[in-house]
Design an enzyme around this catalytic site. Structure first.
Site, mmCIF file in Angstrom:
data_model
loop_
_atom_site.group_PDB
_atom_site.id
_atom_site.type_symbol
_atom_site.label_atom_id
_atom_site.label_comp_id
_atom_site.label_asym_id
_atom_site.label_seq_id
_atom_site.Cartn_x
_atom_site.Cartn_y
_atom_site.Cartn_z
ATOM 1 N N GLY B 120 0.814 -1.216 0.000
ATOM 2 C CA GLY B 120 0.000 0.000 0.000
ATOM 3 C C GLY B 120 0.841 1.258 0.000
ATOM 4 C CE1 TYR B 121 5.288 0.487 0.611
ATOM 5 C CE2 TYR B 121 6.873 1.182 -1.029
ATOM 6 C CZ TYR B 121 6.583 0.521 0.137
ATOM 7 O OH TYR B 121 7.586 -0.114 0.811
ATOM 8 C CB THR B 156 -0.684 -5.623 -7.228
ATOM 9 O OG1 THR B 156 -0.296 -4.561 -8.096
ATOM 10 C CG2 THR B 156 -0.734 -6.925 -8.014
ATOM 11 C CD GLU B 239 7.926 -2.599 -6.621
ATOM 12 O OE1 GLU B 239 8.075 -1.812 -5.668
ATOM 13 O OE2 GLU B 239 6.936 -2.587 -7.367
ATOM 14 C CD GLU B 371 8.276 8.408 -18.446
ATOM 15 O OE1 GLU B 371 8.009 7.639 -17.509
ATOM 16 O OE2 GLU B 371 7.864 8.237 -19.610
HETATM 17 C C1 LIG Z 1 -0.520 -2.726 -12.935
HETATM 18 C C2 LIG Z 1 -0.024 -1.860 -11.814
HETATM 19 C C3 LIG Z 1 0.243 -2.418 -10.584
HETATM 20 C C4 LIG Z 1 0.676 -1.616 -9.514
HETATM 21 N N1 LIG Z 1 0.837 -2.190 -8.280
HETATM 22 C C5 LIG Z 1 1.070 -1.389 -7.216
HETATM 23 C C6 LIG Z 1 1.064 -1.909 -5.878
HETATM 24 O O1 LIG Z 1 0.866 -3.105 -5.657
HETATM 25 N N2 LIG Z 1 1.252 -1.065 -4.841
HETATM 26 C C7 LIG Z 1 1.480 0.265 -5.034
HETATM 27 O O2 LIG Z 1 1.662 0.975 -4.059
HETATM 28 N N3 LIG Z 1 1.500 0.811 -6.281
HETATM 29 C C8 LIG Z 1 1.287 0.007 -7.371
HETATM 30 N N4 LIG Z 1 1.260 0.561 -8.641
HETATM 31 C C9 LIG Z 1 1.407 2.009 -8.797
HETATM 32 C C10 LIG Z 1 2.630 2.452 -9.563
HETATM 33 O O3 LIG Z 1 3.763 2.374 -8.772
HETATM 34 C C11 LIG Z 1 2.344 3.880 -10.088
HETATM 35 O O4 LIG Z 1 1.419 3.752 -11.118
HETATM 36 C C12 LIG Z 1 3.578 4.564 -10.590
HETATM 37 O O5 LIG Z 1 4.401 4.925 -9.519
HETATM 38 C C13 LIG Z 1 3.249 5.815 -11.420
HETATM 39 O O6 LIG Z 1 2.378 6.662 -10.751
HETATM 40 P P1 LIG Z 1 1.052 7.230 -11.440
HETATM 41 O O7 LIG Z 1 0.355 6.116 -12.053
HETATM 42 O O8 LIG Z 1 0.341 8.057 -10.457
HETATM 43 O O9 LIG Z 1 1.589 8.158 -12.627
HETATM 44 P P2 LIG Z 1 2.027 9.666 -12.502
HETATM 45 O O10 LIG Z 1 2.950 9.831 -11.386
HETATM 46 O O11 LIG Z 1 0.849 10.529 -12.576
HETATM 47 O O12 LIG Z 1 2.885 9.816 -13.830
HETATM 48 C C14 LIG Z 1 2.320 9.951 -15.115
HETATM 49 C C15 LIG Z 1 3.441 10.079 -16.116
HETATM 50 O O13 LIG Z 1 4.217 11.255 -15.832
HETATM 51 C C16 LIG Z 1 5.576 10.937 -15.701
HETATM 52 N N5 LIG Z 1 6.231 11.789 -14.718
HETATM 53 C C17 LIG Z 1 5.896 11.944 -13.429
HETATM 54 N N6 LIG Z 1 6.738 12.779 -12.842
HETATM 55 C C18 LIG Z 1 7.654 13.151 -13.764
HETATM 56 C C19 LIG Z 1 8.794 13.995 -13.764
HETATM 57 N N7 LIG Z 1 9.182 14.623 -12.656
HETATM 58 N N8 LIG Z 1 9.480 14.134 -14.898
HETATM 59 C C20 LIG Z 1 9.102 13.486 -16.018
HETATM 60 N N9 LIG Z 1 8.035 12.674 -16.084
HETATM 61 C C21 LIG Z 1 7.312 12.511 -14.967
HETATM 62 C C22 LIG Z 1 5.566 9.501 -15.255
HETATM 63 O O14 LIG Z 1 6.784 8.880 -15.531
HETATM 64 C C23 LIG Z 1 4.426 8.923 -16.057
HETATM 65 O O15 LIG Z 1 4.847 8.617 -17.352
HETATM 66 C C24 LIG Z 1 0.864 -0.231 -9.716
HETATM 67 C C25 LIG Z 1 0.595 0.320 -10.972
HETATM 68 C C26 LIG Z 1 0.147 -0.459 -12.019
HETATM 69 C C27 LIG Z 1 -0.136 0.193 -13.334
#
Ligand SMILES: Cc1cc2nc3c(=O)[nH]c(=O)nc-3n(C[C@H](O)[C@H](O)[C@H](O)COP(=O)(O)OP(=O)(O)OC[C@H]3O[C@@H](n4cnc5c(N)ncnc54)[C@H](O)[C@@H]3O)c2cc1C
Lengths: 374, 389
Positions: B120-121, B156, B239, B371
């Site tokens: 839960g992050y 997940t 991870e 990124e």
């Molecule tokens: C299938 C799946 C399973 C997952 N499982 C887990 C889980 O079990 N537990 C958990 O805690 N999380 C989980 N996650 C979450 C995952 O870690 C996040 O989706 C990830 O960290 C990206 O965050 P976001 O989706 O909010 O995208 P955002 O942070 O909104 O980013 C959107 C886009 O902007 C880019 N971006 C953001 N900041 C910058 C920057 N400073 N410079 C350039 N580009 C940037 C990103 O790289 C991305 O391309 C999961 C995600 C998916 C899709």
């Protein structure tokens, strides 16, 4: 030089845009996909009432005498909503063959009902081992007293399950990959020995596989001259490529614009994502891919409509570029939306899936590069 | 420089192969029983059920070469499914920062695959910028427990998990990386609602999770209050190495070649088409290099250092390779890859090839998007600091 739409084309474009806006929200589309037959019969009726189904047919055939440019205008707007109705299958492909080679009586029997939407056509040309070559035809017509019998399989027949009749390519002479020796016939869906198995594709559309088991066809079913079907088939596939390229362009416009909007609304690190230069430049590249596709779409469509010498090369070039751009724009739209990009809740993923199917239809990106360079 | 396998390594390799062959799944077996027996037998081998755990916690204490051999061999054998959350993510955190009591309480069940954990992050407002998370944990007046309220997203397997390890905010003072606290609590309790999120392949693995007044005893806090960020960061590096999946890619690439060879093109197969062949070769070359990047990083790790920023490089390259394998597999299936069930058309592997490709898009998003990995390399490896104050 003039790249503007005619007044008439602009009117059609505006009215289709409105239709798509009013009827093709993501939720409505998903609901249509999930219900048989996988599109809306009401919308199909509306399309015929507004005259869209008659657009690419001559006035003699009961249409509006439009050409590939008119179809382009329509398909680009369809692409913005990922329209599900069988316009491509019945009008551009099936109807496209009929308007080119059908006899007087075949025209009478079919074109009116195709244009009013009460009957649908589909085109069956691909086979399990034909790869992307439309001239690779193994299904053979075995000569009988008054015609032929067909045995074999045709695959990935778009909207086959709802079709009333199929335009089918089969071999009457020559080797499997010869361009000559291919004949065409119009075969009603209820003909003995013909089985149609429908299935969905990842983009929410409907495809099918046709199995021919000793299906008899007579002289009345033949479309055009025996052995000489490839010319018309190839022209129709080119029209199909122009149509899906226009649709892809519409879909790519949605993808790049949605991405620009999303990055301005979503904040991370106390900034809107659109503040990050790596994302800015990426979106500029998505936009440039879109513009390049638009230019080549215009070029290829005008060249084909004018019957120019460069038409075939332009079509290969277009399908290659569209495929390349589809991957680039689609992958980056998803990536830039982060986790949201891979959910069914946002529309980006849906548009990307449609682009993937288009990329693999009528020959993929590599195939057309190869054709272009030889 | 020497990567020759020693005689000891070779006999270890033989032993691993014998173990894997002897315990492979047999048709008709009860899969669950097989899974549990497999782990039990691996345990009897001396910690093979927890290869990455240190010897102190029951792991096998392998050399880097042995780890490499294990990865390589398991990638091409039938091994039971496993979830990384308890084993590879929470486990190492507990070993490094948990109390002895917590280690005794949680590690045995993780090892026995008895308790499923979820991570839960991420939150709706905290994805890439994880440190801005807002799920609140407030210490009760008597100091006995925290009360947790907030929303996690993308969790997940939350719908089947027994427990969650969760980053919560206990203070808003100071920079946002401070004031984050690492808590453990059961998922099956009142006040927790799990809502599925359907992803593009049409499948359900991720969820939104809502917490309303969840009571968490202070004994379930890992390490000190406000220090959760430091623990979590180490965990993310673990991870990332896992996500790179290099051994699996080596096997998958061979699979891709087999598949493409079965697709007829002209008088030969798709593997004879020069444009396709060139793409497969380019992929193979990248994979050959990244395999050694991983070995180099393993060697550093064996020198006692935890996986560091180079895990970002592995994640970036490894996920790119996985995606390219999926893409070429889809391409090999041609138009049949578009089929979504309900047909036998085309080669067997092609069906839902586009689903597989769409599914692979998440590799560059989860575990820290590409990124963001590049930002880490920029700062930590290239040493570039933003000049803005
Ligand atoms: C299938 C799946 C399973 C997952 N499982 C887990 C889980 O079990 N537990 C958990 O805690 N999380 C989980 N996650 C979450 C995952 O870690 C996040 O989706 C990830 O960290 C990206 O965050 P976001 O989706 O909010 O995208 P955002 O942070 O909104 O980013 C959107 C886009 O902007 C880019 N971006 C953001 N900041 C910058 C920057 N400073 N410079 C350039 N580009 C940037 C990103 O790289 C991305 O391309 C999961 C995600 C998916 C899709």
């Amino acid at each position: 030089m003039n790249f503007d739409l005619s007044e008439e084309q602009q009117l059609v474009s505006d009215s289709i845009e409105r239709f798509v806006l009013n009827n093709y929200g993501l939720e409505s589309r998903v609901a249509m996909v999930q219900q048989s037959p996988g599109f809306s019969l009401d919308h199909w009726k509306t399309m015929s009432e507004l005259g869209w189904l008659g657009l690419p047919f001559s006035e003699d055939d009961g249409g509006f005498g439009g050409d590939q440019l008119d179809t382009m205008v329509l398909m680009e707007q369809f692409g913005k909503g990922l329209v599900l109705e069988p316009f491509l299958a019945s009008i551009v492909l099936g109807g496209g063959v009929l308007k080119r080679v059908a006899s007087e009586s075949q025209r009478k029997a079919w074109l009116e009902v195709v244009i009013d939407g009460s009957k649908q056509l589909a085109l069956a040309y691909a086979e399990p081992e034909s790869g992307y070559e439309p001239h690779n035809v193994a299904v053979a017509g075995n000569k009988t007293n008054d015609g032929y019998t067909l045995t074999g399989t045709k695959c990935m027949v778009l909207h086959g399950k709802t079709a009333d009749a199929f335009v089918v390519s089969f071999r009457t002479s020559g080797g499997v990959v010869d361009q000559s020796g291919i004949s065409l016939a119009l075969i009603p869906a209820d003909r003995d020995g013909l089985t149609v198995q429908g299935f969905p594709t990842v983009d929410g559309l409907q495809s099918s596989e046709l199995t021919f088991n000793q299906v008899s066809i007579t002289a009345d079913d033949l479309l055009g001259e025996i052995d000489n079907g490839f010319g018309a088939l190839n022209e129709v596939i080119n029209d199909g490529i122009l149509a899906v390229a226009a649709e892809a362009l519409g879909a790519m416009e949605i993808l790049y614009k949605d991405t620009v909007a999303y990055t301005q609304a979503r904040e991370q690190f106390d900034h809107p994502l659109s503040d990050f230069q790596v994302l800015q430049h990426r979106m500029v590249e998505m936009f440039m891919e879109y513009e390049q596709c638009k230019s080549l779409l215009f070029r290829a469509t005008m060249e084909v409509a004018a019957g120019g010498d460069d038409a075939q090369r332009c079509v290969h070039a277009l399908k290659h570029l569209i495929g390349k751009a589809a991957f680039f724009v689609g992958e980056n739209a998803v990536q830039t939306h982060g986790g949201m990009g891979v959910t069914e809740e946002l529309r980006v993923g849906h548009y990307f899936k449609r682009l993937l199917v288009i990329e693999a239809q009528f020959g993929n990106t590599d195939y057309h590069l190869d054709q272009f360079s030889t | 420089m020497d990567i020759e396998l020693s005689n000891d390594d070779l006999s270890f390799e033989a032993e691993v192969r014998e173990f894997l062959a002897g315990n492979a799944y047999k048709d008709g077996e009860d899969p669950n029983k097989w899974r549990m027996d497999w782990f039990e037998k691996a345990r009897e081998k001396g910690g093979w059920d927890v290869p990455k755990w240190p010897a102190k916690f029951g792991g096998p204490g392998w050399t880097p070469n042995q780890h490499y051999i294990w990865q390589k061999e398991t990638a091409r054998s039938s091994t039971p499914w496993d979830m990384p959350f308890g084993l590879s993510m929470l486990g190492p955190v507990l070993m490094a920062h948990g109390s002895e009591e917590q280690q005794d309480r949680f590690l045995p069940d993780i090892r026995a695959r008895k308790v499923n954990w979820c991570q839960g992050y991420s939150e709706p407002g905290a994805g890439s910028d994880l440190a801005s998370l807002k799920t609140k944990a407030v210490l009760s007046e008597d100091g006995s427990h925290y009360v947790v309220n907030g929303t996690k997203i993308w969790t997940t397997m939350a719908h089947i998990a027994d427990w969650i390890f969760c980053l919560t905010r206990t203070s808003d003072a100071g920079i946002k990386q401070e004031g984050i606290t690492f808590l453990l609590f059961p998922m099956k309790q009142e006040g927790i609602e799990v809502k599925p999120i359907i992803t593009l392949g049409g499948s359900h693995s991720v969820n939104t999770v809502f917490f309303t007044d969840i009571k968490v005893p202070v004994a379930n806090r890992v390490g000190a209050e406000g220090k959760g960020w430091t623990y979590a960061k180490g965990l993310l590096e673990h991870e990332r190495t896992g996500i790179a999946g290099i051994s699996n890619s080596i096997v998958a690439l061979e699979g891709l070649k087999d598949k493409a060879s079965s697709v007829k093109r002209g008088n030969g197969s798709l593997m004879d088409v020069s444009s396709f062949k060139a793409k497969v070769a380019a992929l193979e070359i990248d994979l050959m290099a990244v395999e050694y990047t991983e070995l180099r990083s393993l060697a550093t790790a064996s020198a006692g250092t935890a996986p560091g920023p180079e895990s970002s490089i592995l994640k970036l390259k490894g996920t790119d390779i996985q995606q390219r394998i999926q893409k070429l597999t889809m391409e090999a299936g041609g138009q049949f890859s578009a089929a979504w069930g309900g047909t036998n058309a085309g080669p067997d592997f092609a069906r839902a090839g586009m689903g597989g490709y769409m599914g692979s898009r998440v590799y560059t998003i989860y575990g820290g998007a590409s990124e963001v990995q590049k930002d880490i390399v920029t700062k930590k490896v290239l040493g570039i600091k933003s000049s803005k104050k």
